[in-house]
Design a protein around this motif. Structure first.
Motif, PDB file in Angstrom:
ATOM      1  N   PRO A   1     -17.079 -19.222  30.686  1.00  0.00           N
ATOM      2  CA  PRO A   1     -16.589 -20.463  30.073  1.00  0.00           C
ATOM      3  C   PRO A   1     -16.189 -20.315  28.610  1.00  0.00           C
ATOM      4  O   PRO A   1     -15.394 -21.116  28.113  1.00  0.00           O
TER       5      PRO A   1
ATOM      6  N   ALA B   1     -13.443 -27.255  42.505  1.00  0.00           N
ATOM      7  CA  ALA B   1     -13.054 -28.579  42.024  1.00  0.00           C
ATOM      8  C   ALA B   1     -12.412 -29.410  43.129  1.00  0.00           C
ATOM      9  O   ALA B   1     -12.653 -30.611  43.251  1.00  0.00           O
TER      10      ALA B   1
ATOM     11  N   ARG C   1      -5.926 -19.363  38.202  1.00  0.00           N
ATOM     12  CA  ARG C   1      -6.089 -20.528  37.342  1.00  0.00           C
ATOM     13  C   ARG C   1      -4.744 -20.941  36.751  1.00  0.00           C
ATOM     14  O   ARG C   1      -3.711 -20.349  37.076  1.00  0.00           O
TER      15      ARG C   1
ATOM     16  N   ASP D   1      -6.018 -29.593  34.396  1.00  0.00           N
ATOM     17  CA  ASP D   1      -5.913 -30.596  35.453  1.00  0.00           C
ATOM     18  C   ASP D   1      -5.060 -30.062  36.593  1.00  0.00           C
ATOM     19  O   ASP D   1      -4.086 -29.333  36.377  1.00  0.00           O
TER      20      ASP D   1
ATOM     21  N   HIS E   1      -9.811 -32.535  37.657  1.00  0.00           N
ATOM     22  CA  HIS E   1     -10.032 -31.670  36.498  1.00  0.00           C
ATOM     23  C   HIS E   1     -10.822 -30.437  36.920  1.00  0.00           C
ATOM     24  O   HIS E   1     -11.829 -30.537  37.637  1.00  0.00           O
ATOM     25  N   VAL E   2     -10.369 -29.282  36.482  1.00  0.00           N
ATOM     26  CA  VAL E   2     -11.050 -28.017  36.744  1.00  0.00           C
ATOM     27  C   VAL E   2     -11.701 -27.557  35.448  1.00  0.00           C
ATOM     28  O   VAL E   2     -11.014 -27.294  34.456  1.00  0.00           O
ATOM     29  N   GLY E   3     -13.027 -27.492  35.433  1.00  0.00           N
ATOM     30  CA  GLY E   3     -13.741 -27.100  34.231  1.00  0.00           C
ATOM     31  C   GLY E   3     -13.593 -25.619  33.926  1.00  0.00           C
ATOM     32  O   GLY E   3     -13.205 -24.815  34.785  1.00  0.00           O
ATOM     33  N   ALA E   4     -13.927 -25.235  32.725  1.00  0.00           N
ATOM     34  CA  ALA E   4     -13.826 -23.836  32.318  1.00  0.00           C
ATOM     35  C   ALA E   4     -14.769 -22.945  33.104  1.00  0.00           C
ATOM     36  O   ALA E   4     -14.560 -21.734  33.202  1.00  0.00           O
ATOM     37  N   ASP E   5     -15.814 -23.524  33.679  1.00  0.00           N
ATOM     38  CA  ASP E   5     -16.788 -22.758  34.456  1.00  0.00           C
ATOM     39  C   ASP E   5     -16.620 -22.960  35.948  1.00  0.00           C
ATOM     40  O   ASP E   5     -17.522 -22.678  36.734  1.00  0.00           O
ATOM     41  N   GLN E   6     -15.448 -23.433  36.379  1.00  0.00           N
ATOM     42  CA  GLN E   6     -15.253 -23.879  37.749  1.00  0.00           C
ATOM     43  C   GLN E   6     -13.963 -23.289  38.312  1.00  0.00           C
ATOM     44  O   GLN E   6     -12.960 -23.167  37.617  1.00  0.00           O
TER      45      GLN E   6
ATOM     46  N   HIS F   1     -10.402 -21.846  29.934  1.00  0.00           N
ATOM     47  CA  HIS F   1     -10.120 -23.217  29.504  1.00  0.00           C
ATOM     48  C   HIS F   1     -10.029 -24.119  30.721  1.00  0.00           C
ATOM     49  O   HIS F   1      -9.682 -23.687  31.830  1.00  0.00           O
ATOM     50  N   GLY F   2     -10.357 -25.383  30.525  1.00  0.00           N
ATOM     51  CA  GLY F   2     -10.221 -26.362  31.582  1.00  0.00           C
ATOM     52  C   GLY F   2      -8.780 -26.830  31.710  1.00  0.00           C
ATOM     53  O   GLY F   2      -7.981 -26.703  30.774  1.00  0.00           O
TER      54      GLY F   2
END
Length: 780
Positions: free
Chosen positions: A689, A717, A770, A696, A707-712, A693-694
């Motif tokens: 993370p 998601a 990503r 959408d 939303h896709v998180g930085a750790d996801q 970066h996160g």
């Protein structure tokens, strides 16, 4: 368009195409089959897809004069209608398909019946804001809270009849359990089951059935009482909406979004929710068990391997789902399947027929619980109006099948029973399902411990890992230093699935799952062959094969699948294999040789004694073979081999990463689509993370932004947002989780896509790739 009318302008038709007598008169172009179509007849009620086979084959979009609807029956056309909810409005989804008598209308008015728009029949822009606000209780994370209750209820109901030897599963389990689950999910107090059952059936008949004028009054009485009941319960919940359940959640949401969640809307979804969460699941369960018991060998496979249950559920939903058809209103002149459809026309889109379309599903009438695209079914709809409760239904069906296959594997249908259905266009399931068994043979009588075992449920679309078949090791033979060739055969004696050069299978080796390329003869459906190198840096797979595997061992196998396909149109092929990478390459060389094609085969290794299948390669490809052995000082000069691009030449390679990297460098000046490679390992890294970066992800077909998180991962998601997407390796190796990209630049991290495919930016692997920027748009 009134019922019985024809939408064709006969005056224009006659003027344009006079008949043989020159009068300008023309006959109605509605075919005899279309004119005879009756969705309330026995054939459609018993098996809608079978009754419409003629349509899928001859007339996939036709007008039904008796119904006053255009009927759509093929997969691609039905999915296209679902996808476009602007041109094809859902506003008539709950419209009464049979005109209502004045007396029935007066009866409903007596109860102040005021059913309004719900999520099912609501247009934009109102629909999606409500859907977003009300979605959270349907996500897999929230649905997991209901699993213990579903299991408890199922166990209790089976306990009631397990020793009786005979039962009507609909009356004794499959109606009441889903109803109780539905009420629990909604947060509604459990009321009288028999009354609710009558209400629910009345709602279905009132909306989608064809009751006589006399029956309409009785139906209206029950619908009116159902409406009053829904209002009474809603009033109770409003006094204390703090509890669990979708209705208390909706009441709380109304306080934050009063303009989106109105009082009338709550009353309507209160009533519609009971039907939606209950009846479709009850019918789906009855259909599934009936189908599996009619296909006895399939039932026995599930009993022997409960891990097949998730995909069996999907195949049952595809083959014999409980939702036969939906309706749409055409908002502008358009075409469906190439047929002009005028504005104002009504469509009956028969998704159950689409689910049996041979153009999308191979051998569509067969029940194949290992079907690799079973989850493409349209039983839950598609796009922005896809069923929100789909994963609750999946959970219930999995639990029902797990409990019944464990406790009553010897259960069978009572012979010669006649199955009846409540006549309607859209929802179907047998009214009764009689089964029988010998109670003295119940497994729990000799082994009570089976009652303590349970599968780990997957809430959502099943993983491709669940689709396995048993194979037995026929032989293990030395193929080179530290390499064995393993021959596999079906454990059931059935032919193995067809495959093409470049395909691989997945084998479950103890706690591990590993992929191996097929190197045998694709025309041999009795056996598969793989070659496995003992790797000193193995994570356990090759060690298991070399140390644990024996002739007679039984393994679970998935596949075959092929993301390394041979282009049959090339003028010349350059095959390059490094070490154990010969396995997919030799099958490709075999195929080109058999077709009389032009090719050369470069086989690289440390030494000839370490090169797998060398005797076979020499025997079959000696005149085209070029050996490159480090020990003999004949290493391959990749740059020299590929110095000059050759038009029409395709290069296929498999081997260590250093070889594949050298090939990529050497072909940089070749056409982008010339080099095709198969990787041994993934390049995927653990998400950090601090450096990611996160972003959408906009889902064009579903109307959602996730939303896709930085750790996801994108895959995680999407699943958290209740979006179905299959997966398998989740390492960027297999290609199962591919999604179509409409907009945004992708940071590709898989090893599946080719260089041209990455440059085209039209697809991505959601398990690892990503966004380069802040947003991606996917066709999901």
């Amino acid at each position: 368009m009134s019922t019985g009318s024809c939408p064709i302008d006969h005056a224009a038709l006659g003027a344009a195409a006079p008949d043989s007598e020159g009068t300008g008169a023309a006959s109605c172009p509605v075919s005899a089959n279309a004119a005879a179509f009756d969705p309330f007849g026995d054939a459609y009620q018993a098996d809608p897809p079978a009754s419409l086979r003629w349509s899928r084959d001859e007339e996939p979009v036709f007008y039904s004069p008796s119904l006053g609807y255009w009927v759509v029956t093929r997969y691609d056309d039905v999915k296209a209608v679902f996808r476009d909810n602007i041109t094809f409005s859902p506003s008539i989804a709950l419209e009464k398909i049979t005109p209502v008598s004045e007396e029935a209308t007066a009866t409903l008015a007596k109860y102040d019946y005021g059913m309004n728009r719900t999520l099912v029949n609501e247009d934009e822009p109102e629909h999606m804001p409500r859907r977003r606000v009300l979605m959270e209780p349907f996500t897999p994370e929230q649905l997991a809270h209901h699993e213990p209750m579903v299991r408890r209820l199922t166990r209790e109901y089976v306990d009631r009849f397990v020793d009786s030897g005979k039962a009507d599963l609909v009356d004794e389990m499959l109606w009441e359990v889903p109803l109780t689950v539905a009420l629990h999910f909604l947060g509604v107090p459990e009321e009288d089951m028999a009354t609710l059952r009558k209400f629910s059936i009345a709602h279905t008949v009132n909306t989608w059935g064809r009751p006589s004028p006399e029956e309409q009054v009785t139906v209206a009485e029950n619908v009116g009482k159902f409406w009053q009941y829904a209002g009474t319960v809603l009033d109770k919940l409003r006094k204390d909406p703090s509890g669990h359940g979708w209705m208390p959640f909706s009441i709380r949401a109304q306080r934050e979004h009063p303009d989106i969640i109105t009082d009338s809307y709550l009353h309507s979804i209160m009533m519609a929710g009971i039907v939606a969460a209950h009846e479709t699941t009850a019918n789906a369960a009855a259909n599934a068990i009936k189908l599996l018991l009619e296909n006895r060998s399939v039932w026995e496979e599930i009993c022997a391997d409960p891990g097949l249950i998730p995909n069996a559920v999907e195949e049952c939903l595809r083959h014999s789902g409980s939702v036969a058809a939906w309706r749409r209103l055409v908002t502008k002149d358009t075409t469906v399947g190439g047929v002009p459809i005028p504005k104002g026309a009504k469509l009956l889109i028969v998704n159950s027929s689409a689910n049996r379309d041979e153009r999308h599903f191979d051998n569509a009438d067969d029940v194949d619980i290992r079907r690799d695209n079973a989850t493409d079914h349209l039983t839950f709809g598609y796009g922005s109006h896809q069923c929100m409760g789909k994963n609750l239904a999946r959970m219930e069906l999995q639990v029902f099948l797990e409990e019944l296959t464990r406790r009553l594997p010897h259960m069978e249908l009572v012979p010669d029973q006649k199955f009846t259905y409540v006549p309607n266009t859209s929802f179907r399931g047998p009214e009764h399902l009689w089964v029988q068994w010998d109670p003295s043979a119940n497994p729990e009588r000799t082994d009570p411990s089976i009652l303590a075992t349970r599968l780990q449920l997957r809430i959502g679309e099943p993983s491709k890992r669940a689709i396995s078949r048993p194979v037995t090791v026929r032989s293990i033979e030395r193929a080179a230093d530290d390499v064995v060739e393993v021959t596999l055969e079906s454990a059931t004696g059935a032919p193995l699935p067809a495959w093409s050069p470049g395909a691989h299978i997945d084998l479950e080796l103890g706690e591990l799952s590993r992929q191996y390329s097929l190197c045998g003869d694709p025309d041999d459906r009795a056996t598969y062959r793989i070659a496995v190198l003992r790797d000193p840096d193995s994570r356990g797979g090759s060690a298991y094969v070399h140390e644990e595997l024996r002739p007679g061992s039984t393994l679970a196998m998935r596949g075959p699948r092929n993301h390394f396909r041979l282009d049959p149109s090339a003028r010349h092929y350059v095959f390059v294999a490094g070490g154990i990478g010969i396995t997919p390459i030799v099958a490709m060389a075999d195929r080109v040789k058999a077709a009389g094609g032009s090719y050369e085969l470069h086989y690289c290794g440390r030494s000839t004694t370490a090169m797998a299948l060398l005797d076979r390669v020499r025997r079959d490809h000696g005149d085209r073979l070029h050996l490159h052995s480090t020990a003999d000082g004949t290493r391959l000069d990749v740059a020299a081999l590929l110095a000059e691009p050759a038009e029409g030449t395709q290069i296929y390679a498999c081997g260590p990463e250093r070889l594949l990297t050298a090939l990529a460098d050497a072909t940089a000046h070749w056409p982008d689509d010339a080099l095709h490679v198969e990787h041994f390992t993934t390049t995927q890294r653990v998400l950090d993370p601090s450096v990611e970066h996160g972003f959408d992800v906009e889902l064009a077909d579903s109307g959602l932004t996730v939303h896709v998180g930085a750790d996801q991962t994108v895959l995680a998601a999407l699943r958290a947002a209740n979006i179905d997407i299959p997966s398998d390796c989740e390492e960027g190796l297999c290609g199962t989780c591919e999604a179509p990209v409409l907009d945004g630049e992708v940071d590709h991290r898989d090893v599946v896509l080719t260089k041209p495919e990455r440059a085209a930016n039209t697809k991505m692997m959601t398990c690892c790739s990503r966004a380069c920027g802040s947003k991606l748009t996917l066709a999901l």
